[in-house]
Design a protein around this motif. Structure first.
Motif, PDB file in Angstrom:
ATOM      1  N   ALA A 275      -1.475  13.002  -0.448  1.00 36.72           N
ATOM      2  CA  ALA A 275      -0.979  12.349   0.763  1.00 36.72           C
ATOM      3  C   ALA A 275      -1.557  10.943   0.895  1.00 36.72           C
ATOM      4  CB  ALA A 275      -1.334  13.191   1.990  1.00 36.72           C
ATOM      5  N   GLY A 276      -2.815  10.793   0.518  1.00 35.87           N
ATOM      6  CA  GLY A 276      -3.435   9.472   0.561  1.00 35.87           C
ATOM      7  C   GLY A 276      -2.739   8.488  -0.351  1.00 35.87           C
ATOM      8  N   THR A 277      -2.266   8.960  -1.509  1.00 33.85           N
ATOM      9  CA  THR A 277      -1.566   8.058  -2.428  1.00 33.85           C
ATOM     10  C   THR A 277      -0.244   7.585  -1.831  1.00 33.85           C
ATOM     11  OG1 THR A 277      -0.384   9.835  -3.604  1.00 33.85           O
ATOM     12  CG2 THR A 277      -2.568   9.247  -4.406  1.00 33.85           C
TER      13      THR A 277
ATOM     14  N   VAL B  77       0.358   7.069   1.326  1.00 28.73           N
ATOM     15  CA  VAL B  77       0.014   6.028   2.303  1.00 28.73           C
ATOM     16  C   VAL B  77      -0.325   4.727   1.584  1.00 28.73           C
ATOM     17  CG1 VAL B  77      -1.627   5.350   4.097  1.00 28.73           C
ATOM     18  CG2 VAL B  77      -0.762   7.703   4.009  1.00 28.73           C
ATOM     19  N   ALA B  78      -1.144   4.831   0.504  1.00 33.57           N
ATOM     20  CA  ALA B  78      -1.545   3.625  -0.223  1.00 33.57           C
ATOM     21  C   ALA B  78      -0.345   2.952  -0.868  1.00 33.57           C
ATOM     22  CB  ALA B  78      -2.590   3.987  -1.274  1.00 33.57           C
TER      23      ALA B  78
ATOM     24  N   ARG C 158       2.754   3.189   0.073  1.00 36.91           N
ATOM     25  CA  ARG C 158       3.616   2.651   1.136  1.00 36.91           C
ATOM     26  C   ARG C 158       3.139   1.259   1.557  1.00 36.91           C
ATOM     27  NH1 ARG C 158       7.938   1.156   2.992  1.00 36.91           N
ATOM     28  NH2 ARG C 158       8.216   1.075   5.241  1.00 36.91           N
ATOM     29  N   ARG C 159       1.831   1.077   1.638  1.00 35.72           N
ATOM     30  CA  ARG C 159       1.298  -0.237   2.010  1.00 35.72           C
ATOM     31  C   ARG C 159       1.533  -1.261   0.907  1.00 35.72           C
ATOM     32  NH1 ARG C 159      -4.537   1.656   4.610  1.00 35.72           N
ATOM     33  NH2 ARG C 159      -3.674   2.492   6.566  1.00 35.72           N
TER      34      ARG C 159
ATOM     35  N   ASP D 167       5.585  -2.308   0.802  1.00 36.42           N
ATOM     36  CA  ASP D 167       6.048  -2.275   2.188  1.00 36.42           C
ATOM     37  C   ASP D 167       7.472  -2.791   2.352  1.00 36.42           C
ATOM     38  OD1 ASP D 167       5.516  -4.903   1.631  1.00 36.42           O
ATOM     39  OD2 ASP D 167       4.134  -5.233   3.297  1.00 36.42           O
TER      40      ASP D 167
ATOM     41  N   ALA E 136      10.653   3.910   3.244  1.00 37.33           N
ATOM     42  CA  ALA E 136       9.551   4.876   3.199  1.00 37.33           C
ATOM     43  C   ALA E 136       9.857   6.032   2.262  1.00 37.33           C
ATOM     44  CB  ALA E 136       9.268   5.389   4.613  1.00 37.33           C
TER      45      ALA E 136
ATOM     46  N   SER F   4       8.962   5.263  -1.353  1.00 39.97           N
ATOM     47  CA  SER F   4       7.537   5.372  -1.645  1.00 39.97           C
ATOM     48  C   SER F   4       7.123   6.828  -1.820  1.00 39.97           C
ATOM     49  CB  SER F   4       6.715   4.727  -0.524  1.00 39.97           C
ATOM     50  OG  SER F   4       7.004   3.348  -0.412  1.00 39.97           O
TER      51      SER F   4
END
Length: 454
Positions: free
Chosen positions: A325-327, A329-330, A332-333, A336, A340, A343
């Motif tokens: 899940a952290g990947t 988010v990373a 997605r940033r 950008d 979504a 990503s």
């Protein structure tokens, strides 16, 4: 390196979101200017390209995002000399408008020329690299084709290969080397799993990509470019073809894989023959690693994916889910300007693909360590068993299994796959011991996807 053709095909990885293109092997991200967007739209719609497209199309070609599809050639078959290295075997019939040179690598008894060819005999058996170099020294045409004696080609096998040489930066073009169909279990397995068959999608050839090498079983090379790098390395008895391709690439030349043309290789007829072949292939990895550091890594993986699958193998599924899940988010940033869901798709597919690579490495190159871990760590046995069967299961999902009776072929296929992988892996370990180097056993950690480029 300017492209010489306006005809291109999209790679299977290609996806575009307005002015952002994700494509290539390894995956790269391109952010386009308005002019760049018009160029890729023309490629997508198979329309004439606007002026001054070469800078962008060259970058896309070199990333493996698009592939040249030239249809006319400035060369004819008369511009090609065919060189056939031979040892105790002669090729079948080969119809060719130009010269054919058979190099007899000290066969016993000596080989006799086939119709339409001349023969060169070496006094001592020196291996395929030396045999090809001996033929290369006699070539006077701009192009040379190498064809092994156990490969069957048709009269038109050069037709789709020669147009690629309109690009002066192209040094080598290789066809698809499919396994000849047969009725035995081994032949059916080879049809699905031949290491010489690199699939049906066009590609650039480069270490660490989808098509990282091509065999010299059948390929065409620009004569002077091959001579400029010294031909084949005669110190290598196996892997000499892979080394030659990589040295051409390191010299700044382009090498192309063109599966529109398929030639057919005669597979090994016995299990012992298959094991010897795979063992030899694996044994060459350490020598290739010494010459091309990092090019033969058994696993290329991002640090994020490595952490996810290490936790899965340790049976820490909750922690693995958190890292995954952290990947998302990373990523997605980092991306950008993409939707979504794209990503999420990229992160998910990236981890799944990495998982397949991990499973393959555990049962192919690292199987001695995998077996030792399973014996010493009971908790690891279940995930390692899943890893051992996953590659074959994914082959089935990808419809790569032989077309045969599933009731008795499934277990045979899995068994052959494990024997195949074990033989190759044993060869890698033997080569590492001989070379006193663990480079061919070490993973490589990468960024994924590649850094954004304009």
């Amino acid at each position: 390196m300017a492209s010489m053709t306006n005809a291109f095909r999209l790679d299977g990885s290609y996806r575009r979101h307005e002015r952002v293109v994700l494509a290539g092997s390894p995956l790269r991200l391109f952010r386009l200017s308005p002019a760049g967007q018009r160029i890729v739209e023309a490629i997508e719609q198979n329309e004439a390209l606007p002026p001054k497209h070469e800078k962008l199309t060259d970058r896309l070609v070199d990333a493996g995002a698009i592939h040249p599809h030239p249809t006319e050639s400035g060369f004819s078959t008369a511009d090609v000399t065919v060189v056939i290295p031979a040892f105790n075997d002669l090729p079948g019939g080969l119809m060719h408008d130009g010269e054919v040179i058979v190099v007899d690598d000290a066969s016993d008894p000596p080989l006799q020329p086939i119709v339409g060819s001349r023969i060169i005999r070496l006094a001592n058996n020196r291996g395929p690299a030396a045999a090809r170099n001996a033929g290369l020294a006699e070539v006077s045409t701009p192009l040379v084709a190498f064809v092994d004696t156990d490969v069957d080609v048709d009269d038109h096998w050069l037709d789709a290969l020669l147009p690629h040489f309109n690009d002066p930066s192209v040094a080598l073009v290789a066809p698809r080397v499919a396994s000849r169909a047969g009725t035995s279990t081994l032949a059916k397995y080879e049809t699905a799993r031949s290491p010489l068959d690199l699939g049906g999608e066009s590609a650039r050839i480069s270490p660490g990509t989808r098509v990282s090498y091509v065999p010299a079983a059948a390929l065409v090379v620009r004569t002077e470019m091959l001579r400029s790098i010294g031909g084949f390395d005669e110190m290598l008895r196996t892997g000499e073809d892979v080394d030659m391709v990589w040295r051409l690439i390191e010299a700044g030349y382009r090498c192309r894989y063109e599966p529109q043309i398929a030639v057919h290789h005669r597979p090994r007829s016995t299990l012992a023959g298959l094991v010897r072949q795979r063992l030899a292939y694996g044994r060459s990895a350490a020598a290739l690693e010494r010459k091309h550091p990092g090019a033969v890594a058994p696993l290329r993986i991002s640090g994020w994916s490595a952490a996810v699958w290490a936790l899965v193998l340790a049976r820490r599924s909750g922690a693995a889910a958190i890292v995954a899940a952290g990947t998302i988010v990373a990523l997605r940033r980092k991306l950008d300007d993409l939707p979504a869901q794209e990503s999420i798709r990229l992160a998910g597919l990236g981890h799944l693909y990495a998982g397949r690579q991990v499973a393959s490495a555990l049962t192919r190159v690292w199987w001695p360590l995998t077996l030792l871990t399973a014996l010493l760590v009971p908790r690891a046995r279940l995930p390692l068993l899943a890893a051992a069967t996953a590659p074959a299961a994914l082959d089935w999902l990808a419809d790569r299994w032989p077309d045969t009776d599933p009731h008795n072929m499934v277990l045979k296929y899995i068994a052959l796959r494990l024997v195949d992988d074990a033989a190759y892996g044993a060869g890698v370990w033997l080569g590492a011991l001989e070379q006193r180097s663990i480079g061919a056993l070490a993973p490589t950690f990468t960024n994924w996807p590649g850094r954004a480029v304009g």
